[in-house]
Structure formats: structure tokens, C-alpha cells
Design an enzyme around this catalytic site. Structure first.
Site, mmCIF file in Angstrom:
data_model
loop_
_atom_site.group_PDB
_atom_site.id
_atom_site.type_symbol
_atom_site.label_atom_id
_atom_site.label_comp_id
_atom_site.label_asym_id
_atom_site.label_seq_id
_atom_site.Cartn_x
_atom_site.Cartn_y
_atom_site.Cartn_z
ATOM 1 N N LYS A 103 0.791 -1.160 -0.074
ATOM 2 C CA LYS A 103 0.030 -0.066 0.058
ATOM 3 C C LYS A 103 0.952 1.447 0.099
ATOM 4 O O LYS A 103 0.707 2.048 -0.769
ATOM 5 C CB LYS A 103 -0.745 0.193 1.274
ATOM 6 C CG LYS A 103 -1.640 1.519 1.806
ATOM 7 C CD LYS A 103 -2.178 1.407 2.725
ATOM 8 C CE LYS A 103 -1.710 1.718 4.075
ATOM 9 N NZ LYS A 103 -1.515 2.996 4.442
ATOM 10 N N ASN A 104 1.916 1.264 0.936
ATOM 11 C CA ASN A 104 2.598 2.439 1.022
ATOM 12 C C ASN A 104 3.849 2.781 -0.101
ATOM 13 O O ASN A 104 4.504 3.708 0.026
ATOM 14 C CB ASN A 104 3.360 2.426 2.321
ATOM 15 C CG ASN A 104 2.182 2.763 3.517
ATOM 16 O OD1 ASN A 104 1.089 2.980 3.245
ATOM 17 N ND2 ASN A 104 2.580 2.616 4.727
ATOM 18 N N CYS B 206 -5.083 12.548 12.697
ATOM 19 C CA CYS B 206 -5.676 11.142 12.665
ATOM 20 C C CYS B 206 -5.503 10.701 14.066
ATOM 21 O O CYS B 206 -4.965 11.022 14.702
ATOM 22 C CB CYS B 206 -5.204 10.164 11.496
ATOM 23 S SG CYS B 206 -3.471 9.628 11.749
ATOM 24 N N ARG C 225 -0.565 14.978 11.961
ATOM 25 C CA ARG C 225 0.090 14.952 10.687
ATOM 26 C C ARG C 225 0.538 15.680 9.798
ATOM 27 O O ARG C 225 -0.052 16.159 8.987
ATOM 28 C CB ARG C 225 -0.626 13.459 10.108
ATOM 29 C CG ARG C 225 -1.321 12.320 10.938
ATOM 30 C CD ARG C 225 -0.188 11.469 11.225
ATOM 31 N NE ARG C 225 0.328 10.556 10.098
ATOM 32 C CZ ARG C 225 -0.102 9.780 9.422
ATOM 33 N NH1 ARG C 225 -1.382 9.272 9.718
ATOM 34 N NH2 ARG C 225 0.385 9.099 8.531
ATOM 35 N N ASP D 36 4.372 0.656 11.779
ATOM 36 C CA ASP D 36 3.388 0.111 11.193
ATOM 37 C C ASP D 36 3.042 -1.337 11.801
ATOM 38 O O ASP D 36 2.062 -1.834 11.542
ATOM 39 C CB ASP D 36 3.242 0.237 9.748
ATOM 40 C CG ASP D 36 3.148 1.606 9.431
ATOM 41 O OD1 ASP D 36 3.311 1.787 8.275
ATOM 42 O OD2 ASP D 36 2.981 2.430 10.151
ATOM 43 N N ARG E 61 -8.758 -0.363 4.406
ATOM 44 C CA ARG E 61 -7.798 0.671 3.759
ATOM 45 C C ARG E 61 -6.514 0.181 3.282
ATOM 46 O O ARG E 61 -5.682 0.247 2.375
ATOM 47 C CB ARG E 61 -7.620 1.663 4.668
ATOM 48 C CG ARG E 61 -8.710 2.543 4.946
ATOM 49 C CD ARG E 61 -8.551 3.904 5.950
ATOM 50 N NE ARG E 61 -7.304 4.597 5.369
ATOM 51 C CZ ARG E 61 -7.076 5.794 5.623
ATOM 52 N NH1 ARG E 61 -7.559 6.146 6.556
ATOM 53 N NH2 ARG E 61 -6.304 6.683 4.983
HETATM 54 C C1 EPZ Z 1 4.042 7.095 6.032
HETATM 55 O O1 EPZ Z 1 3.272 8.375 6.539
HETATM 56 C C2 EPZ Z 1 3.180 5.610 6.090
HETATM 57 N N1 EPZ Z 1 2.018 6.043 5.055
HETATM 58 C C3 EPZ Z 1 2.746 5.516 7.277
HETATM 59 O O2 EPZ Z 1 1.957 4.139 7.260
HETATM 60 C C4 EPZ Z 1 4.097 4.930 8.138
HETATM 61 O O3 EPZ Z 1 3.378 4.987 9.504
HETATM 62 C C5 EPZ Z 1 4.941 6.287 8.282
HETATM 63 O O4 EPZ Z 1 5.325 6.448 6.785
HETATM 64 C C6 EPZ Z 1 6.169 6.066 8.939
HETATM 65 O O5 EPZ Z 1 6.676 5.110 8.614
HETATM 66 C C7 EPZ Z 1 2.257 6.034 3.928
HETATM 67 O O6 EPZ Z 1 3.279 5.810 3.268
HETATM 68 C C8 EPZ Z 1 0.971 6.237 2.951
HETATM 69 P P1 EPZ Z 1 5.992 10.408 8.101
HETATM 70 P P2 EPZ Z 1 3.940 9.473 6.410
HETATM 71 O O7 EPZ Z 1 5.972 11.613 7.177
HETATM 72 O O8 EPZ Z 1 4.498 10.063 5.145
HETATM 73 C C9 EPZ Z 1 6.140 13.704 11.446
HETATM 74 C C10 EPZ Z 1 0.104 2.991 7.524
HETATM 75 O O9 EPZ Z 1 -0.325 2.430 8.649
HETATM 76 N N2 EPZ Z 1 6.273 14.639 10.393
HETATM 77 O O10 EPZ Z 1 7.349 9.542 8.088
HETATM 78 O O11 EPZ Z 1 2.778 10.449 7.048
HETATM 79 C C11 EPZ Z 1 4.871 12.936 11.579
HETATM 80 O O12 EPZ Z 1 3.872 13.573 12.273
HETATM 81 C C12 EPZ Z 1 0.409 4.416 7.704
HETATM 82 O O13 EPZ Z 1 0.334 2.291 6.398
HETATM 83 C C13 EPZ Z 1 6.191 16.038 10.571
HETATM 84 O O14 EPZ Z 1 6.490 16.458 11.915
HETATM 85 O O15 EPZ Z 1 4.970 9.464 7.851
HETATM 86 C C14 EPZ Z 1 5.268 11.546 12.421
HETATM 87 O O16 EPZ Z 1 5.274 11.946 13.544
HETATM 88 C C15 EPZ Z 1 0.418 5.087 8.975
HETATM 89 N N3 EPZ Z 1 6.113 16.785 9.533
HETATM 90 C C16 EPZ Z 1 6.587 11.296 11.975
HETATM 91 O O17 EPZ Z 1 7.046 12.495 11.214
HETATM 92 C C17 EPZ Z 1 6.116 16.423 8.241
HETATM 93 O O18 EPZ Z 1 6.125 17.370 7.394
HETATM 94 C C18 EPZ Z 1 6.559 10.306 10.750
HETATM 95 O O19 EPZ Z 1 6.125 10.843 9.658
HETATM 96 C C19 EPZ Z 1 6.082 15.142 8.138
HETATM 97 C C20 EPZ Z 1 5.980 14.141 8.977
#
Ligand code: EPZ
Length: 421
Positions: free
Chosen positions: A22-23, A117, A122, A305, A397
Site C-alpha cells: 500500500k505504502n 488522525c 500529521r 506500522d 484501507r
Molecule cells: C508513512 O506516513 C506511511 N504512510 C505510514 O503508514 C507510516 O506509519 C509512516 O510513513 C512512517 O513509516 C504512507 O506511506 C502512505 P512520516 P507519513 O512523514 O509519510 C512527522 C500505515 O499504517 N512529520 O514519515 O505520513 C509525523 O507527524 C501508515 O500504513 C512531521 O512532523 O509518515 C510523524 O510523527 C500509518 N512533519 C513522523 O514525522 C512532516 O512534514 C513520521 O511521519 C512530516 C512528518
């Protein structure tokens, strides 16, 4: 609302094939927006609600989307819209991955802020900071990001945190920028390499030293491309844990063992038994896992995850385990639901203290998010009696046909009347 009913206590046996990730599918589908007339063909695209939402978003922008089994064709006309519909962005935060490619291809993009969420706030501040550094003008008005740029300029960008989404958005933005972009401290998840492979088939030179540094030479025009989505490492691990928790013997095939090293290392430490062969992992029954401690980290660390599913497994381990969540702020909502099934989990700050019990009992529980739902399914499969899981909408999802796949492994699983798929 849809409900899954599980009669637990059956050791699961057999073989299950992993879906496309998915990701990985979501960012590589968004990459089609870089095209100005042409088709991106993707194979092994999973049939998931989030993928359907991304197809809806691309369709709303003007992309001609078609699917034939696991192949998705994305035919992008010269001119497309540049405003992402609010209801789709709010439904799936990965819609924010349209921002970088839309801005890069046409110099304009409007995208509602995705909002938080159930696993935490996020923000996309790192995405926006990188785009500004590449010359974009960003304004947030009434909860909508308005971005504009004559042409993005390549430059060196340092990510304060190895954000997966920020890495992906900036890679796609850099694909059509003038000059070279070097992004430091990027995410290193396998899904990032899959996106790089797609961009390479679209004619974009990309170097990924695998060390958290990505070099992209911007091109004037992306070319039609074709690539295969990698296997879903989180889904694969979920089925491996189903074997562990039910004391069964499951072979998960079409998996990349190197992508799941963190789980396999932890399971070995906990006393699980498994064999790894090319493209598949088989897990064998053991009497009982021993407690372990772990901290979720960006790849190659233990994946956030998989944190809920591993906590469910440790709820039955001998001894006290500690699971620290370092990526998201609030990813333990499901613990109370597990405690309703007889688990003994206490949350202190960002750590779950898990006092292993001998047995879980079936109960009526509620999925609070995608991976929480997966954890409750695993608990239900191992519990004695019947477990009823509400709000399965979260699980659809990210888990393709999980009811059918579990039945194929001998589980007693049914979907309550009126379940939407
Ligand atoms: C991706 O989300 C995945 N989703 C998530 O999977 C996964 O948990 C996450 O990466 C971490 O591995 C998809 O790929 C569609 P991040 P993403 O940006 O890109 C903070 C699932 O269950 N952050 O690495 O949103 C954020 O708040 C989902 O399949 C900022 O502060 O993750 C979080 O605490 C859930 N500012 C941390 O970084 C930003 O601009 C990780 O977020 C971006 C992120």
C-alpha cells in the site's frame, strides 16, 4: 459500519501470498502526475480502499485511470486540474503526495491540509519547507495550501526528520526541477526505492546511495514508464505474527526477507522459529514467546506500522515486554481494546508495558485505525471464544481480502451482515 467475527484458538496453517505494498502503490501512483500526455503502467497494485481513493483523486484531477486485475494504467493528458478535492484529502492523508508532482508539472497546486488522525497530528511542514527551498511560494489560507512556482530549482535540502512522505513529495518535485537536487537525511524505507525505480523508468536520473541521501537530476519532461509495486512488508509481517500467535505453521510468499529483518530479529530474540528462503518465510509453532523490548524507528529500525501487531503478540509472551513508540505521538489507542480481551498492558508516556498473560478471551472490540485493527484481528485469532471487531472500515484501507486470506489459512472468520468491502 462493518464487523468481523472470529472464532479464535485455531492454529493457522498454509501459504498466503503478500499483496503489493500500500505504502509503495500510493506514492508511485501520484508520480503519474509528472507526465504531460502519456501513461504510467503499474503492476502488482493491491485492491485496497486507499488505492481506490488515490484513483478517485487522480481521476478528479483529470487522469484516465483503468485497472485490469493487478495492473493499473494511469493516462495523463497534457492539461489537468491542480486543485485536490478536500473530501479526498481529508479521507486519506497520502493525498498530500499530489502536491510535489502537481507543482513540478504545472507551477500551481492547491491542497487542503490533511489534518490529524487517530495516531497523532500529521503535519506536512517538512514537505512545505523543502518546496519553499526549491523556490515555491506557499500560502495557507482557510486550511488550504496554495503553492506556486515558475519552475522549481534543484538544491541541497536537509530533512529535519527522515519523513517518508516529505522524502517522496520532494523527490517527485525534484524530478522536473531545473538542475540537481540533493536531499539529505531522507527516509530509507523500501517504498522510497520503489518510487525511485518508477521515476527512473520515467527518464529521471536518480542516485540513492541507500544512506539517506538522494540525488535527482531534474529533466524537462517525464516519459511514460512502467514498474512493479514491491510486496507489502507490513502485511507480510502481520501474517507471520498470525502464525506465531496461533501456534500454527504459515508460509508467507512473495515477500522480500531483507525488508522484514527488524521483525525477524525481534522474533528470533523472543524465541520464535522460522525459516527464510528466497522470496518466502515460514514460521513454525513454539510453546510460548519470551518477552522482548523494542523501540519503533524509521527504517531499517522496527517499523511503527508493526507496533500494534507486535504488542498483541507480546501480550501472550512470558514476562514483561516494553514497546516504545518514537515515530507517532498516540499510537497506543488499541491497548485498551486488547485489555478488554484479557491483556495486561499499561501505557506510560510513549511506552507500553506489557505483562504477558497465558490466554486472551474473545470480546467485542473496535478498530481505531488500520494497524490497530490488524492487532485486534491477531488477538481474536489467538483468543478463546468469539471476537467481534467493529469499524473494519479502517482495516479495508490496507489489507486486501484479509477475511478470505485468513479463511484460506483455516481461520474461522466471517463478516457481519451489511459489511461493506
Ligand atoms: C508513512 O506516513 C506511511 N504512510 C505510514 O503508514 C507510516 O506509519 C509512516 O510513513 C512512517 O513509516 C504512507 O506511506 C502512505 P512520516 P507519513 O512523514 O509519510 C512527522 C500505515 O499504517 N512529520 O514519515 O505520513 C509525523 O507527524 C501508515 O500504513 C512531521 O512532523 O509518515 C510523524 O510523527 C500509518 N512533519 C513522523 O514525522 C512532516 O512534514 C513520521 O511521519 C512530516 C512528518
Amino acid at each position: 459500519m462493518n464487523v468481523m467475527r472470529i472464532q479464535g484458538g485455531i492454529p493457522l496453517r498454509g501459504t498466503v501470498r503478500t499483496q503489493g505494498a500500500k505504502n509503495a502503490a500510493l506514492p508511485v501512483m501520484a508520480a503519474c502526475l509528472l507526465l504531460k500526455g502519456g501513461t504510467l503502467a503499474l503492476d502488482n497494485v493491491p485492491d485496497l480502499c486507499d488505492v481506490s481513493t488515490m484513483m478517485e483523486l487522480l481521476g478528479a484531477l483529470g487522469v484516465e485511470v483503468s485497472r485490469e486485475e493487478d495492473r493499473v494504467l494511469l493516462n495523463v493528458p497534457e492539461d489537468i486540474a491542480w486543485e485536490a478535492p478536500e473530501h479526498l484529502v481529508r479521507k486519506m492523508r497520502a493525498s498530500s503526495l499530489a502536491l510535489g508532482p502537481l507543482l513540478a508539472r504545472g507551477g500551481r497546486a492547491a491542497l487542503p491540509l490533511p489534518g490529524g488522525c487517530s495516531i497523532g497530528s500529521r503535519p506536512i511542514d517538512l514537505h512545505l519547507k523543502g518546496l519553499v527551498q526549491m523556490g515555491a511560494k506557499i500560502e495557507i489560507r482557510n486550511g488550504v495550501v496554495h503553492a506556486a512556482a515558475d519552475r522549481l530549482r534543484g538544491r541541497r535540502i536537509y530533512l529535519d526528520f527522515p519523513s517518508v512522505g516529505a522524502t517522496e513529495n520532494l523527490m517527485m518535485a525534484a524530478a522536473l526541477a531545473r538542475g540537481e537536487t540533493i536531499i539529505e537525511n531522507t527516509a530509507r524505507e523500501p517504498e522510497i526505492e520503489n518510487l525511485a525505480a518508477v521515476l527512473r523508468t520515467m527518464g529521471v536520473p536518480i542516485e540513492m546511495e541507500g544512506t539517506g541521501c538522494v540525488r535527482i537530476k531534474g529533466v524537462d519532461e517525464a516519459q511514460p514508464g512502467r514498474e512493479r509495486v514491491i510486496p507489502d512488508r507490513i502485511e507480510a509481517c502481520t501474517y507471520i505474527l498470525a502464525g506465531v500467535m496461533t501456534g500454527g505453521e504459515i508460509t508467507v510468499c512473495d515477500v522480500v526477507p531483507a525488508h522484514i529483518d527488524a521483525l525477524l530479529a525481534k522474533l528470533e530474540e523472543a524465541g520464535a522459529r522460522f525459516s527464510v528462503r528466497k522470496g518466502e518465510v515460514t514460521v513454525f509453532p513454539v510453546e510460548r514467546l519470551q518477552s522482548v523490548s523494542l523501540k519503533t524507528m524509521p527504517y531499517p529500525g522496527f517499523p511503527t506500522d508493526l507496533q500494534p501487531q507486535m504488542t498483541a503478540a507480546l501480550a501472550l509472551a512470558g514476562g514483561v515486554s516494553m514497546v516504545e513508540e518514537s515515530v507517532f505521538q498516540a499510537r497506543f489507542l488499541y491497548a485498551e481494546e486488547l485489555n478488554r480481551m484479557g491483556a495486561d498492558i499499561r501505557i506510560k508516556g510513549d511506552t507500553a508495558i506489557i505483562n504477558g498473560v497465558r490466554r486472551l478471551d474473545g470480546a467485542s472490540v473496535r478498530a481505531t485505525d488500520l494497524r490497530a485493527g490488524a492487532a485486534l484481528i491477531l488477538a481474536g485469532l489467538s483468543a478463546s471464544g468469539e471476537t467481534r471487531i467493529e469499524d473494519m472500515v479502517h482495516v479495508w484501507r490496507g489489507y486486501e481480502a484479509i477475511d478470505r486470506k485468513l479463511r484460506g489459512l483455516g481461520a474461522s472468520v466471517s463478516l457481519e451482515e451489511g459489511a461493506e468491502r
